[in-house]
Design a protein around this motif. Structure first.
Motif, short mmCIF file in Angstrom:
data_model
loop_
_atom_site.label_atom_id
_atom_site.label_comp_id
_atom_site.label_asym_id
_atom_site.label_seq_id
_atom_site.Cartn_x
_atom_site.Cartn_y
_atom_site.Cartn_z
N ILE A 132 7.50 9.20 -5.06
CA ILE A 132 6.53 9.00 -4.00
C ILE A 132 5.58 10.19 -4.00
N ILE A 133 4.30 9.90 -3.97
CA ILE A 133 3.27 10.94 -3.98
C ILE A 133 3.21 11.53 -2.57
N TRP A 186 -0.12 8.04 4.54
CA TRP A 186 0.33 6.68 4.84
C TRP A 186 1.08 6.65 6.16
N ASP A 190 0.80 -1.22 0.00
CA ASP A 190 0.00 0.00 0.00
C ASP A 190 0.84 1.28 0.00
N PRO A 228 2.64 4.46 -1.25
CA PRO A 228 2.27 5.34 -2.37
C PRO A 228 3.43 5.71 -3.30
N ASP A 231 -0.10 11.43 -0.41
CA ASP A 231 -0.42 10.04 -0.04
C ASP A 231 0.61 9.48 0.95
N PHE A 232 1.85 9.86 0.78
CA PHE A 232 2.92 9.42 1.68
C PHE A 232 2.68 9.94 3.10
#
Length: 66
Positions: A51-52, A59, A38, A40, A55-56
């Motif tokens: 890496i976004i 996360w 999962d 990102p 989203d990171f």
């Protein structure tokens, strides 16, 4: 890394930029990417993983709250 420094980073982070946010080494960062389905990350070809950022950060929060 401060919140202000993180906000100035681009939306697509390099592995080096992302690892600095969580203060880990490059090898450990690649291990996170490899072992977490999962995570990102986007593979843009040979040696071009990004890496976004939004989203990171989400996360990371989810992992700490778990």
């Amino acid at each position: 890394m401060t919140k202000e420094e993180i906000e100035k980073l681009p939306e697509l982070l390099t592995v080096d930029e992302a690892r600095k946010i969580v203060n880990i080494g490059k090898t450990a960062m690649y291990e996170l990417i490899r072992t977490n389905k999962d995570f990102p990350a986007v593979n843009l070809g040979a040696r071009r993983t990004r890496i976004i950022k939004s989203d990171f950060l989400s996360w990371i929060k989810a992992k700490y709250q778990a």
